[in-house]
Design a protein around this motif. Structure first.
Motif, PDB file in Angstrom:
ATOM      1  N   ASN A 115      -5.733  21.362 -17.615  1.00 43.61           N
ATOM      2  CA  ASN A 115      -5.144  20.121 -17.043  1.00 43.61           C
ATOM      3  C   ASN A 115      -5.682  18.658 -17.976  1.00 43.61           C
ATOM      4  N   GLN A 116      -5.116  18.006 -18.301  1.00 43.40           N
ATOM      5  CA  GLN A 116      -5.713  16.084 -18.580  1.00 43.40           C
ATOM      6  C   GLN A 116      -5.757  15.536 -17.469  1.00 43.40           C
ATOM      7  N   ASN A 117      -6.432  14.284 -17.805  1.00 46.14           N
ATOM      8  CA  ASN A 117      -6.679  13.611 -17.105  1.00 46.14           C
ATOM      9  C   ASN A 117      -5.306  12.293 -17.355  1.00 46.14           C
ATOM     10  N   VAL A 118      -5.155  11.716 -15.870  1.00 47.55           N
ATOM     11  CA  VAL A 118      -3.755  10.853 -15.627  1.00 47.55           C
ATOM     12  C   VAL A 118      -4.186   9.166 -15.797  1.00 47.55           C
ATOM     13  N   ILE A 119      -3.260   8.897 -16.470  1.00 47.53           N
ATOM     14  CA  ILE A 119      -3.257   6.708 -16.167  1.00 47.53           C
ATOM     15  C   ILE A 119      -2.185   6.859 -15.082  1.00 47.53           C
ATOM     16  N   SER A 120      -2.108   6.266 -13.754  1.00 53.45           N
ATOM     17  CA  SER A 120      -0.946   5.962 -13.420  1.00 53.45           C
ATOM     18  C   SER A 120      -1.594   4.476 -13.339  1.00 53.45           C
ATOM     19  N   VAL A 121       0.126   3.328 -13.130  1.00 49.91           N
ATOM     20  CA  VAL A 121      -0.252   1.969 -13.297  1.00 49.91           C
ATOM     21  C   VAL A 121       1.486   1.628 -12.439  1.00 49.91           C
ATOM     22  N   GLU A 122       0.822   0.680 -11.418  1.00 47.17           N
ATOM     23  CA  GLU A 122       1.629   0.627 -10.268  1.00 47.17           C
ATOM     24  C   GLU A 122       2.097  -1.304 -10.708  1.00 47.17           C
ATOM     25  N   ILE A 123       3.207  -1.263 -10.548  1.00 44.59           N
ATOM     26  CA  ILE A 123       3.768  -2.837 -10.965  1.00 44.59           C
ATOM     27  C   ILE A 123       4.957  -2.813  -9.914  1.00 44.59           C
ATOM     28  N   LYS A 124       4.283  -3.892 -10.132  1.00 43.05           N
ATOM     29  CA  LYS A 124       6.197  -4.869  -8.662  1.00 43.05           C
ATOM     30  C   LYS A 124       6.670  -5.520 -10.036  1.00 43.05           C
TER      31      LYS A 124
ATOM     32  N   GLN B 157       8.634  -8.586 -25.556  1.00 44.22           N
ATOM     33  CA  GLN B 157       8.931  -9.071 -24.712  1.00 44.22           C
ATOM     34  C   GLN B 157       8.872  -8.218 -23.988  1.00 44.22           C
ATOM     35  N   ILE B 158       8.780  -6.981 -22.882  1.00 46.38           N
ATOM     36  CA  ILE B 158       8.363  -6.034 -22.453  1.00 46.38           C
ATOM     37  C   ILE B 158       6.692  -5.747 -22.768  1.00 46.38           C
ATOM     38  N   GLN B 159       6.556  -5.708 -24.010  1.00 45.15           N
ATOM     39  CA  GLN B 159       4.983  -5.771 -23.705  1.00 45.15           C
ATOM     40  C   GLN B 159       4.135  -6.682 -23.263  1.00 45.15           C
ATOM     41  N   THR B 160       4.603  -8.481 -24.377  1.00 41.09           N
ATOM     42  CA  THR B 160       3.816  -9.477 -23.135  1.00 41.09           C
ATOM     43  C   THR B 160       3.958  -9.359 -22.035  1.00 41.09           C
ATOM     44  N   ALA B 161       4.876  -9.016 -21.139  1.00 42.08           N
ATOM     45  CA  ALA B 161       4.895  -8.861 -19.563  1.00 42.08           C
ATOM     46  C   ALA B 161       3.981  -8.657 -19.184  1.00 42.08           C
ATOM     47  N   ILE B 162       4.148  -7.050 -19.649  1.00 43.36           N
ATOM     48  CA  ILE B 162       2.929  -5.994 -18.946  1.00 43.36           C
ATOM     49  C   ILE B 162       1.899  -6.819 -19.221  1.00 43.36           C
ATOM     50  N   LYS B 163       0.930  -7.744 -21.013  1.00 41.56           N
ATOM     51  CA  LYS B 163      -0.371  -7.567 -21.503  1.00 41.56           C
ATOM     52  C   LYS B 163      -0.939  -9.022 -19.834  1.00 41.56           C
ATOM     53  N   ASP B 164       0.365  -9.963 -19.624  1.00 45.77           N
ATOM     54  CA  ASP B 164      -0.124 -10.999 -19.104  1.00 45.77           C
ATOM     55  C   ASP B 164       0.319 -10.731 -17.102  1.00 45.77           C
ATOM     56  N   LEU B 165       0.435  -9.736 -16.778  1.00 49.70           N
ATOM     57  CA  LEU B 165       0.614  -9.204 -15.577  1.00 49.70           C
ATOM     58  C   LEU B 165      -0.897  -8.802 -15.699  1.00 49.70           C
ATOM     59  N   SER B 166      -1.256  -7.996 -16.758  1.00 50.75           N
ATOM     60  CA  SER B 166      -2.540  -7.381 -16.707  1.00 50.75           C
ATOM     61  C   SER B 166      -4.071  -8.422 -16.419  1.00 50.75           C
ATOM     62  N   ASN B 167      -3.382  -9.809 -17.162  1.00 45.70           N
ATOM     63  CA  ASN B 167      -4.333 -10.521 -17.778  1.00 45.70           C
ATOM     64  C   ASN B 167      -4.584 -11.475 -16.358  1.00 45.70           C
ATOM     65  N   ASN B 168      -3.401 -11.541 -15.290  1.00 45.47           N
ATOM     66  CA  ASN B 168      -3.842 -11.777 -13.498  1.00 45.47           C
ATOM     67  C   ASN B 168      -2.976 -11.401 -12.966  1.00 45.47           C
ATOM     68  N   MET B 169      -3.495 -10.201 -12.414  1.00 37.40           N
ATOM     69  CA  MET B 169      -2.487  -9.244 -11.915  1.00 37.40           C
ATOM     70  C   MET B 169      -2.524  -9.268 -10.801  1.00 37.40           C
TER      71      MET B 169
ATOM     72  N   ILE C  17      -3.362   0.424 -22.228  1.00 33.84           N
ATOM     73  CA  ILE C  17      -2.651   1.174 -21.183  1.00 33.84           C
ATOM     74  C   ILE C  17      -1.728   0.771 -20.599  1.00 33.84           C
ATOM     75  N   CYS C  18      -1.364  -0.887 -21.435  1.00 32.85           N
ATOM     76  CA  CYS C  18      -0.007  -1.703 -21.950  1.00 32.85           C
ATOM     77  C   CYS C  18       0.516  -1.781 -22.883  1.00 32.85           C
ATOM     78  N   SER C  19       0.349  -1.229 -23.444  1.00 33.53           N
ATOM     79  CA  SER C  19       1.071   0.005 -24.916  1.00 33.53           C
ATOM     80  C   SER C  19       1.817   0.996 -24.241  1.00 33.53           C
TER      81      SER C  19
END
Length: 550
Positions: free
Chosen positions: A178-187, A258-270, A328-330
């Protein structure tokens, strides 16, 4: 008989109306009697007002031993009829979104005593965000009356769902530890800018930006305040609002960068649009981040799992939060770029061809055709939202009409010449930027006033479906493995998650060695149909856009 105990469920998270309780154990403590289905790896989604109502009626349930739920009772009561939410997700959402991206909900009926105990546990946990405390308030008259009259006899309806902060093992990895799991919830929000000629002249700022970006401006100006902004103290309330740089257009662009930019922008101001979990426990969100020692432990864990000296070259001035979020964002942006989810989701959002301003006019027309009865109009519309199975099945057999955005509509096009003309005008306006805005607007308003009942329902059906898809969340959940055997990549399927290779964070400050293997799932949640009664208050929602200069 197998039973659920309230102590087997822990408060996990919440939205505006529902609370989420996560199975408190990964062990197979309980199961459905007939299907041997575990509650481990599942969550319960329950309306908060029902929890408060149960507590208002039942009071302190701590001394009551009769609160365990007989699983047979809970499931069999709910399975007597398929709920409207289930039918909407099965008949409408799943075929268009993709069957691999949504797990259908399962309805359960819970005794009020059980829900009263859950309410007590949640309030006592101290984990309810200060901004949400108000929504747990017990109205001693309204909630108690509603529960006395209904739930005490019928039980409280809830939804059993997969816990998407966990992963089901892929058959190829059954022999792996079993490995550790990271999960990201995005609206993700609405990934388009409206181009409907029915936009009110006072609201033409809508042509200049996404609804999300405009709402950020309105929040900064103080005209709009979201539930997550309400805090428990005046000091917190005085904290200035910082608008997000996130652009849904980037996320839905189909472009990897652009998708990576969007995810980074979300993570910078959640705000309320980005949350990250580690083994089911939230580590990032609005005003939430892991402790310093925990950040390093998580990083070290993933370094070991990837079988590399990851991050060994990062700038010492960068903190662990930044490094972990970069990783995570990458990963999440790579997952979203390779899967079809965002493309399918956008095609459903684009079924909005009349905008919220047009909805107000079409709804008023439908009410007029229903002898002025809002209730009759809403009943017709609610029923029509789930009766589409035949239309979906026959869709490929009949020619698609006119408007390009409505080509993917799951709803049957009625024989209404005025509707056809209106769709032609909308499509022409969207395709030709030189059209006279005022004259086209006036023409379309006149056409709306001549629509048939079925024509109104068709436009409102598609708008409500678009609205539901603009309000979903999705989970991107993954594990890392060292790819010692050069495993082949796979896309996500109905039965299993996807597999991809990950080359690491490509910058001068941190690096992953190639051939890390990512096993992942992407799943959409909160896909409930929007009730037609929401249309009554739509004017108030749309009128706020007059405060932004076009």
């Amino acid at each position: 008989m197998n039973q659920w105990s309230p102590t087997a469920w822990l408060y996990h998270a919440e939205g505006g109306k529902h609370a989420i309780f996560r199975s408190a154990t990964e062990k197979n403590l309980n199961c459905f009697a007939q299907e041997q289905e575990r509650i481990a790896g599942h969550v319960l989604r329950i309306p908060k007002h029902e929890l408060a109502s149960a507590y208002a009626v039942c009071g302190d349930a701590s001394a009551d031993d009769n609160v365990a739920v007989a699983t047979d009772y809970a499931v069999s009561n709910a399975s007597k009829q398929e709920t409207a939410s289930f039918l909407f997700q099965r008949n409408v959402v799943q075929p268009l979104l993709g069957r691999s991206y949504i797990d259908l909900p399962r309805s359960v009926v819970l005794p009020p005593l059980f829900c009263a105990r859950l309410y007590q546990q949640a309030v006592a946990s101290g984990n309810i965000p200060p901004s949400r405390i108000q929504s747990w308030r017990i109205d001693s008259s309204e909630t108690k009356t509603s529960t006395d009259n209904h739930a005490m006899n019928e039980g409280i309806k809830a939804t059993l769902l997969r816990d998407h902060t966990t992963l089901i093992k892929h058959p190829r990895f059954l022999d792996q530890p079993n490995q550790n799991v990271i999960s990201v919830e995005i609206k993700p929000k609405a990934g388009y800018i409206t181009s409907s000629p029915l936009v009110s002249p006072k609201h033409r700022c809508k042509y200049k930006g996404t609804r999300y970006s405009l709402q950020q401006q309105l929040m900064q100006l103080g005209y709009v305040q979201k539930g997550w902004q309400h805090h428990g103290s005046e000091t917190q309330n005085s904290k200035p609002f910082t608008p997000s740089n996130y652009s849904p257009l980037d996320l839905f662009s189909g472009n990897a960068s652009q998708i990576q930019t969007a995810i980074k922008d979300l993570s910078n101001n959640m705000q309320n649009n980005f949350r990250a979990f580690y083994n089911g426990r939230q580590i990032f969100g609005e005003d939430i981040s892991p402790l310093e020692g925990e950040r390093k432990n998580i990083l070290n864990t993933f370094v070991q799992q990837c079988g590399s000296s990851a991050f060994s070259h990062h700038d010492e001035n960068r903190n662990a939060d930044s490094i972990l979020l970069d990783f995570i964002c990458s990963v999440v942006s790579r997952i979203l770029h390779r899967e079809e989810l965002l493309r399918n989701l956008l095609s459903m959002q684009l079924l909005d061809v009349i905008d919220g301003d047009g909805v107000i006019r079409v709804y008023d027309r439908l009410v007029h055709l229903c002898d002025g009865s809002n209730s009759k109009a809403e009943e017709l519309l609610d029923k029509s939202m789930v009766c589409v199975e035949e239309a979906v099945r026959e869709q490929s057999k009949k020619p698609q009409l006119l408007g390009k955005d409505l080509a993917k509509s799951p709803f049957e096009l009625p024989n209404c010449s005025v509707l056809h003309k209106l769709i032609e005008e909308v499509d022409s306006f969207q395709s030709n930027s030189t059209n006279d805005v005022d004259s086209t607007h006036e023409l379309c308003v006149r056409l709306v006033e001549q629509l048939s009942q079925q024509g109104c329902i068709y436009l409102l059906q598609n708008w409500l479906l678009s609205l539901a898809m603009c309000d979903v969340s999705f989970f991107s959940t993954f594990q890392c493995f060292a790819d010692d055997q050069r495993t082949n990549e796979e896309y996500q399927s109905i039965n299993n998650g996807g597999i991809m290779h990950f080359d690491g964070v490509k910058d001068e400050k941190s690096s992953f060695r190639p051939r890390t293997m990512i096993y992942y799932e992407v799943k959409v949640v909160d896909c409930d149909a929007k009730p037609a009664k929401k249309l009554r208050s739509r004017r108030k929602v749309e009128d706020v856009f007059q405060f932004i200069t076009p």
